[in-house]
Motif scaffolding. Structure first.
Motif, PDB file in Angstrom:
ATOM      1  N   GLU A 298      20.571  -2.816   1.954  1.00  0.00           N
ATOM      2  CA  GLU A 298      21.568  -2.359   2.925  1.00  0.00           C
ATOM      3  C   GLU A 298      21.869  -0.883   2.761  1.00  0.00           C
ATOM      4  O   GLU A 298      22.054  -0.166   3.757  1.00  0.00           O
ATOM      5  N   ALA A 299      21.930  -0.405   1.527  1.00  0.00           N
ATOM      6  CA  ALA A 299      22.178   1.021   1.310  1.00  0.00           C
ATOM      7  C   ALA A 299      21.083   1.858   1.961  1.00  0.00           C
ATOM      8  O   ALA A 299      21.363   2.863   2.639  1.00  0.00           O
ATOM      9  N   LEU A 300      19.842   1.468   1.763  1.00  0.00           N
ATOM     10  CA  LEU A 300      18.725   2.195   2.370  1.00  0.00           C
ATOM     11  C   LEU A 300      18.810   2.162   3.886  1.00  0.00           C
ATOM     12  O   LEU A 300      18.512   3.150   4.566  1.00  0.00           O
ATOM     13  N   CYS A 301      19.224   1.039   4.430  1.00  0.00           N
ATOM     14  CA  CYS A 301      19.356   0.902   5.886  1.00  0.00           C
ATOM     15  C   CYS A 301      20.415   1.862   6.421  1.00  0.00           C
ATOM     16  O   CYS A 301      20.197   2.551   7.419  1.00  0.00           O
ATOM     17  N   HIS A 302      21.569   1.937   5.759  1.00  0.00           N
ATOM     18  CA  HIS A 302      22.636   2.838   6.211  1.00  0.00           C
ATOM     19  C   HIS A 302      22.246   4.298   6.041  1.00  0.00           C
ATOM     20  O   HIS A 302      22.778   5.167   6.747  1.00  0.00           O
ATOM     21  N   LEU A 303      21.341   4.576   5.138  1.00  0.00           N
ATOM     22  CA  LEU A 303      20.847   5.950   4.944  1.00  0.00           C
ATOM     23  C   LEU A 303      19.684   6.269   5.876  1.00  0.00           C
ATOM     24  O   LEU A 303      19.050   7.317   5.734  1.00  0.00           O
ATOM     25  N   GLN A 304      19.408   5.364   6.807  1.00  0.00           N
ATOM     26  CA  GLN A 304      18.334   5.533   7.793  1.00  0.00           C
ATOM     27  C   GLN A 304      16.952   5.580   7.155  1.00  0.00           C
ATOM     28  O   GLN A 304      16.009   6.124   7.735  1.00  0.00           O
ATOM     29  N   ARG A 305      16.810   5.017   5.969  1.00  0.00           N
ATOM     30  CA  ARG A 305      15.502   4.909   5.310  1.00  0.00           C
ATOM     31  C   ARG A 305      14.964   3.500   5.587  1.00  0.00           C
ATOM     32  O   ARG A 305      14.835   2.665   4.705  1.00  0.00           O
ATOM     33  N   ASN A 306      14.662   3.275   6.866  1.00  0.00           N
ATOM     34  CA  ASN A 306      14.396   1.922   7.346  1.00  0.00           C
ATOM     35  C   ASN A 306      13.150   1.301   6.733  1.00  0.00           C
ATOM     36  O   ASN A 306      13.131   0.092   6.458  1.00  0.00           O
ATOM     37  N   ASP A 307      12.091   2.077   6.560  1.00  0.00           N
ATOM     38  CA  ASP A 307      10.865   1.522   5.976  1.00  0.00           C
ATOM     39  C   ASP A 307      11.117   1.021   4.560  1.00  0.00           C
ATOM     40  O   ASP A 307      10.645  -0.058   4.174  1.00  0.00           O
ATOM     41  N   GLU A 308      11.889   1.782   3.781  1.00  0.00           N
ATOM     42  CA  GLU A 308      12.208   1.370   2.414  1.00  0.00           C
ATOM     43  C   GLU A 308      13.144   0.164   2.414  1.00  0.00           C
ATOM     44  O   GLU A 308      13.024  -0.739   1.579  1.00  0.00           O
ATOM     45  N   ALA A 309      14.090   0.145   3.358  1.00  0.00           N
ATOM     46  CA  ALA A 309      15.012  -0.988   3.457  1.00  0.00           C
ATOM     47  C   ALA A 309      14.247  -2.264   3.788  1.00  0.00           C
ATOM     48  O   ALA A 309      14.497  -3.327   3.211  1.00  0.00           O
ATOM     49  N   LEU A 310      13.309  -2.158   4.717  1.00  0.00           N
ATOM     50  CA  LEU A 310      12.517  -3.321   5.090  1.00  0.00           C
ATOM     51  C   LEU A 310      11.648  -3.789   3.926  1.00  0.00           C
ATOM     52  O   LEU A 310      11.484  -4.993   3.706  1.00  0.00           O
ATOM     53  N   ALA A 311      11.109  -2.842   3.158  1.00  0.00           N
ATOM     54  CA  ALA A 311      10.297  -3.207   1.988  1.00  0.00           C
ATOM     55  C   ALA A 311      11.137  -3.962   0.968  1.00  0.00           C
ATOM     56  O   ALA A 311      10.683  -4.950   0.374  1.00  0.00           O
ATOM     57  N   ALA A 312      12.389  -3.516   0.756  1.00  0.00           N
ATOM     58  CA  ALA A 312      13.284  -4.214  -0.184  1.00  0.00           C
ATOM     59  C   ALA A 312      13.614  -5.613   0.323  1.00  0.00           C
ATOM     60  O   ALA A 312      13.677  -6.573  -0.455  1.00  0.00           O
ATOM     61  N   LEU A 313      13.806  -5.744   1.641  1.00  0.00           N
ATOM     62  CA  LEU A 313      14.085  -7.049   2.229  1.00  0.00           C
ATOM     63  C   LEU A 313      12.886  -7.982   2.065  1.00  0.00           C
ATOM     64  O   LEU A 313      13.028  -9.145   1.667  1.00  0.00           O
ATOM     65  N   ASN A 314      11.698  -7.464   2.358  1.00  0.00           N
ATOM     66  CA  ASN A 314      10.484  -8.282   2.235  1.00  0.00           C
ATOM     67  C   ASN A 314      10.220  -8.693   0.790  1.00  0.00           C
ATOM     68  O   ASN A 314       9.717  -9.793   0.531  1.00  0.00           O
ATOM     69  N   GLU A 315      10.578  -7.820  -0.151  1.00  0.00           N
ATOM     70  CA  GLU A 315      10.373  -8.163  -1.559  1.00  0.00           C
ATOM     71  C   GLU A 315      11.226  -9.367  -1.950  1.00  0.00           C
ATOM     72  O   GLU A 315      10.754 -10.285  -2.625  1.00  0.00           O
ATOM     73  N   LEU A 316      12.480  -9.384  -1.514  1.00  0.00           N
ATOM     74  CA  LEU A 316      13.338 -10.533  -1.811  1.00  0.00           C
ATOM     75  C   LEU A 316      12.790 -11.795  -1.154  1.00  0.00           C
ATOM     76  O   LEU A 316      12.701 -12.853  -1.794  1.00  0.00           O
ATOM     77  N   ARG A 317      12.409 -11.697   0.112  1.00  0.00           N
ATOM     78  CA  ARG A 317      11.907 -12.859   0.835  1.00  0.00           C
ATOM     79  C   ARG A 317      10.647 -13.424   0.178  1.00  0.00           C
ATOM     80  O   ARG A 317      10.448 -14.635   0.141  1.00  0.00           O
ATOM     81  N   SER A 318       9.793 -12.549  -0.347  1.00  0.00           N
ATOM     82  CA  SER A 318       8.556 -13.010  -0.972  1.00  0.00           C
ATOM     83  C   SER A 318       8.814 -13.806  -2.241  1.00  0.00           C
ATOM     84  O   SER A 318       7.959 -14.579  -2.683  1.00  0.00           O
ATOM     85  N   HIS A 319      10.008 -13.634  -2.827  1.00  0.00           N
ATOM     86  CA  HIS A 319      10.375 -14.380  -4.028  1.00  0.00           C
ATOM     87  C   HIS A 319      11.169 -15.648  -3.707  1.00  0.00           C
ATOM     88  O   HIS A 319      11.626 -16.339  -4.617  1.00  0.00           O
ATOM     89  N   ARG A 320      11.347 -15.943  -2.423  1.00  0.00           N
ATOM     90  CA  ARG A 320      12.131 -17.121  -2.040  1.00  0.00           C
ATOM     91  C   ARG A 320      11.410 -18.006  -1.026  1.00  0.00           C
ATOM     92  O   ARG A 320      11.766 -19.176  -0.879  1.00  0.00           O
TER      93      ARG A 320
END
Length: 426
Positions: A298-320
């Motif tokens: 979420e921090a990355l998303c609010h900082l407009q670093r969308n590609d990094e935010a999406l990568a962090a989201l996908n990393e969590l999803r890949s572990h669940r």
């Protein structure tokens, strides 16, 4: 004094890491359960935040947390010994617990932070020395945040690694990340999240499932927890709460978070609920490193670093999620129309990326006491539920609890929170 408070933490009777009323947040004050479908045997469960805010638990929370602050002030003011491991660890725990106490008081009794208005928003009465005659009025929210941040940094600087004191350096860094997250200081939160995730990486599906099924063990990437000592009393309280929750089904809004067939591939679905929509997941009261992954996204998303935010989201999803296919900015599901949260913490309409981050947070931290704070943080949406022939509406101001009336009688200089003065006068 320090170990007395830590004993309460271990047994689930402390408001530092909320234990005994954790179920109230997830079960009665948010939208993860269907209050209107509660069976008769669940009549003792909380019904609405509008009732919980003015209940006796608010006064108990205020009193107990200021008792923690009092004890910590005595320790901090009177610790003459220096340079020993005992003194260092004791002081680290005292600063940490005082910071956590003010942090919990802030989330409960202060309005959600509004960027650029911290100096004008009411904070808490701040007490940093033991003084029976002191009658402090409310500080600004900025002064409250500054004190909490200072206490956490004072604790971190002592580098406590002794788990006997519970609030180790990593735990306090987690709380500091939470503080920055709550107050929208995204740049400051990111390095703390990265540091903690490096030392406490996300668990894979099998390990996550195994560790979360053991509610009394500090294992996996759990940083701190209550109910750590499985006494007959704590076991009775915990079991009673879990049994009571069987009388209220999980909400369809929560179940709809598992879209596009994820009810069969996401390990969190089967862990959370059975076919009758009854709760399955053991209640966890504490902090896990996986929360840092969500703060990071979420921090990355609010900082407009969308590609990094999406990568962090996908990393969590890949572990669940089994055989998880990475989301792209083009394939992100749309903002769910049925969600109560329509705007983010800045008041802007949700983007698909941020909406999906919030969905993952809801799934990951289900039954961990997080949902109420997400509603408060993101727009304080008003909604209603029905129970026993009556309609209960949660209004925006009721996400913030009233200052106990006794405190205002003792110290008339304390200003009551918005909404409650008008309610009393009427």
């Amino acid at each position: 004094l320090v170990h007395g408070q830590l004993d309460d933490l271990d047994e689930g009777t402390s408001y530092l890491v909320i234990g005994t009323d954790r179920y109230e947040y997830d079960c009665g004050c948010g939208d993860n359960f269907e209050v209107c479908l509660t069976e008769k045997s669940g009549f003792l469960l909380a019904v609405s935040q509008s009732l919980s805010a003015v209940s006796i638990s608010s006064t108990s929370m205020w009193n107990r947390l200021y008792e923690v602050i009092r004890d910590c002030n005595i320790v901090i003011d009177n610790m003459d010994e220096e340079g020993t491991e005992l003194a260092n660890s004791t002081m680290a725990a005292a600063y940490a617990m005082r910071g956590v106490a003010y942090y919990e008081l802030m989330r409960n009794f202060c309005e959600a932070p509004r960027s650029g208005e911290f100096d004008s928003q009411p904070g808490l009465p701040l007490v940093t020395v033991f003084d029976m005659e002191a009658r402090p009025v409310r500080s600004s929210l900025q002064a409250t945040v500054n004190l909490i941040e200072s206490d956490f940094k004072q604790s971190i600087a002592r580098h406590c690694e002794d788990d006997l004191y519970r609030f180790t350096e990593d735990v306090v860094k987690g709380y500091l990340a939470r503080l920055y997250f709550w107050t929208e200081q995204w740049e400051q939160a990111l390095p703390l999240c990265d540091e903690l995730l490096e030392r406490h990486p996300l668990l894979d599906i099998d390990n996550f499932k195994a560790r979360m099924s053991e509610p009394y063990k500090l294992n996996g990437n759990k940083l701190i927890m209550t109910y750590r000592v499985n006494t007959s009393n704590s076991s009775f309280i915990y079991t009673s709460m879990m049994n009571s929750l069987q009388y209220r089904p999980v909400s369809t809004r929560f179940l709809n978070s598992f879209a596009q067939g994820e009810d069969t591939t996401d390990v969190r679905y089967a862990m959370a609920v059975n076919r009758k929509r009854r709760l399955q997941k053991p209640m966890f009261c504490g902090m896990r490193a996986a929360e840092m992954q969500l703060i990071k996204a979420e921090a990355l998303c609010h900082l407009q670093r969308n590609d990094e935010a999406l990568a962090a989201l996908n990393e969590l999803r890949s572990h669940r999620i089994k055989s998880c296919q990475p989301l792209t900015l083009q394939t992100l599901p749309a903002v769910p129309a049925s969600e109560y949260i329509k705007v983010d913490c800045t008041g802007a309409p949700l983007t698909p990326l941020l909406a999906n981050i919030l969905v993952e947070r809801r799934k990951e931290l289900f039954m961990e006491g997080d949902r109420l704070w997400e509603l408060k943080r993101n727009g304080t949406p008003e909604f209603w539920t029905a129970y026993n022939g009556r309609k209960y509406t949660t209004l925006s101001y009721q996400y913030t609890r009233p200052i106990p009336e006794r405190e205002i009688r003792i110290n008339p200089g304390i200003v009551q929170n918005t909404g409650y003065v008008e309610l009393r006068d009427n």
